[in-house]
Design a protein around this motif. Structure first.
Motif, PDB file in Angstrom:
ATOM      1  N   UNK A   1       0.826  -1.198   0.000  1.00  0.00           N
ATOM      2  CA  UNK A   1       0.000   0.000   0.000  1.00  0.00           C
ATOM      3  C   UNK A   1       0.868   1.258   0.000  1.00  0.00           C
ATOM      4  N   UNK A   2       1.928   1.244   0.776  1.00  0.00           N
ATOM      5  CA  UNK A   2       2.815   2.399   0.841  1.00  0.00           C
ATOM      6  C   UNK A   2       3.513   2.619  -0.495  1.00  0.00           C
ATOM      7  N   UNK A   3       3.839   1.547  -1.197  1.00  0.00           N
ATOM      8  CA  UNK A   3       4.504   1.638  -2.500  1.00  0.00           C
ATOM      9  C   UNK A   3       3.598   2.339  -3.516  1.00  0.00           C
ATOM     10  N   UNK A   4       2.320   2.017  -3.509  1.00  0.00           N
ATOM     11  CA  UNK A   4       1.369   2.640  -4.438  1.00  0.00           C
ATOM     12  C   UNK A   4       1.245   4.131  -4.137  1.00  0.00           C
ATOM     13  N   UNK A   5       1.192   4.487  -2.858  1.00  0.00           N
ATOM     14  CA  UNK A   5       1.085   5.892  -2.473  1.00  0.00           C
ATOM     15  C   UNK A   5       2.310   6.679  -2.917  1.00  0.00           C
ATOM     16  N   UNK A   6       3.498   6.139  -2.717  1.00  0.00           N
ATOM     17  CA  UNK A   6       4.710   6.851  -3.122  1.00  0.00           C
ATOM     18  C   UNK A   6       4.798   6.966  -4.638  1.00  0.00           C
ATOM     19  N   UNK A   7       4.367   5.934  -5.365  1.00  0.00           N
ATOM     20  CA  UNK A   7       4.375   6.015  -6.823  1.00  0.00           C
ATOM     21  C   UNK A   7       3.410   7.088  -7.316  1.00  0.00           C
ATOM     22  N   UNK A   8       2.213   7.142  -6.749  1.00  0.00           N
ATOM     23  CA  UNK A   8       1.245   8.164  -7.139  1.00  0.00           C
ATOM     24  C   UNK A   8       1.728   9.563  -6.783  1.00  0.00           C
ATOM     25  N   UNK A   9       2.366   9.704  -5.648  1.00  0.00           N
ATOM     26  CA  UNK A   9       2.912  11.002  -5.250  1.00  0.00           C
ATOM     27  C   UNK A   9       4.017  11.435  -6.204  1.00  0.00           C
ATOM     28  N   UNK A  10       4.870  10.525  -6.594  1.00  0.00           N
ATOM     29  CA  UNK A  10       5.940  10.833  -7.535  1.00  0.00           C
ATOM     30  C   UNK A  10       5.366  11.229  -8.898  1.00  0.00           C
ATOM     31  N   UNK A  11       4.351  10.525  -9.360  1.00  0.00           N
ATOM     32  CA  UNK A  11       3.715  10.852 -10.638  1.00  0.00           C
ATOM     33  C   UNK A  11       3.063  12.230 -10.572  1.00  0.00           C
ATOM     34  N   UNK A  12       2.418  12.551  -9.466  1.00  0.00           N
ATOM     35  CA  UNK A  12       1.778  13.860  -9.316  1.00  0.00           C
ATOM     36  C   UNK A  12       2.817  14.981  -9.307  1.00  0.00           C
ATOM     37  N   UNK A  13       3.926  14.774  -8.627  1.00  0.00           N
ATOM     38  CA  UNK A  13       4.985  15.788  -8.585  1.00  0.00           C
ATOM     39  C   UNK A  13       5.567  16.003  -9.971  1.00  0.00           C
ATOM     40  N   UNK A  14       5.816  14.923 -10.709  1.00  0.00           N
ATOM     41  CA  UNK A  14       6.350  15.044 -12.062  1.00  0.00           C
ATOM     42  C   UNK A  14       5.356  15.779 -12.962  1.00  0.00           C
ATOM     43  N   UNK A  15       4.072  15.493 -12.832  1.00  0.00           N
ATOM     44  CA  UNK A  15       3.055  16.149 -13.653  1.00  0.00           C
ATOM     45  C   UNK A  15       2.980  17.643 -13.362  1.00  0.00           C
ATOM     46  N   UNK A  16       3.035  18.017 -12.101  1.00  0.00           N
ATOM     47  CA  UNK A  16       2.960  19.435 -11.741  1.00  0.00           C
ATOM     48  C   UNK A  16       4.193  20.188 -12.236  1.00  0.00           C
ATOM     49  N   UNK A  17       5.363  19.621 -12.051  1.00  0.00           N
ATOM     50  CA  UNK A  17       6.603  20.276 -12.500  1.00  0.00           C
ATOM     51  C   UNK A  17       6.610  20.402 -14.019  1.00  0.00           C
ATOM     52  N   UNK A  18       6.180  19.366 -14.723  1.00  0.00           N
ATOM     53  CA  UNK A  18       6.130  19.412 -16.181  1.00  0.00           C
ATOM     54  C   UNK A  18       5.120  20.453 -16.656  1.00  0.00           C
ATOM     55  N   UNK A  19       3.983  20.535 -16.012  1.00  0.00           N
ATOM     56  CA  UNK A  19       2.967  21.521 -16.397  1.00  0.00           C
ATOM     57  C   UNK A  19       3.438  22.948 -16.193  1.00  0.00           C
ATOM     58  N   UNK A  20       4.022  23.226 -15.040  1.00  0.00           N
ATOM     59  CA  UNK A  20       4.537  24.576 -14.793  1.00  0.00           C
ATOM     60  C   UNK A  20       5.686  24.899 -15.739  1.00  0.00           C
ATOM     61  N   UNK A  21       6.538  23.935 -16.011  1.00  0.00           N
ATOM     62  CA  UNK A  21       7.646  24.158 -16.940  1.00  0.00           C
ATOM     63  C   UNK A  21       7.148  24.464 -18.340  1.00  0.00           C
ATOM     64  N   UNK A  22       6.148  23.726 -18.799  1.00  0.00           N
ATOM     65  CA  UNK A  22       5.593  23.972 -20.131  1.00  0.00           C
ATOM     66  C   UNK A  22       4.937  25.346 -20.205  1.00  0.00           C
TER      67      UNK A  22
END
Length: 71
Positions: A1-22
């Motif tokens: 369960x913790x692995x899924x949460x960390x993966x989703x958090x990492x994906x969300x952080x990457x999406x936000x950084x990519x969106x602001x960068x674009x």
């Protein structure tokens, strides 16, 4: 369960950084598009009106420029 949460958090952080960068890249590339320069003065036709370019409005908001009122 913790692995899924960390993966989703990492994906969300990457999406936000990519969106602001674009968004920052889009604003930087359209910074001088449509401007008129006369000596040290630059103007963006239509800026400050209800029909202004959304990119020009966003650039004015990020650089804290105050457009003159339309005549």
């Amino acid at each position: 369960m913790r692995r899924i949460f960390t993966d989703l958090l990492l994906i969300a952080i990457i999406a936000v950084v990519t969106g602001f960068g674009a968004a920052l890249i889009a604003l930087e590339q359209s910074r001088n598009r449509g401007t008129v320069a006369i000596g040290p003065w630059t103007a963006v036709p239509g800026e400050g009106s209800s029909q202004s370019n959304p990119y020009a409005t966003a650039i004015a908001a990020t650089t804290l420029d105050l457009p003159l009122g339309t005549a």
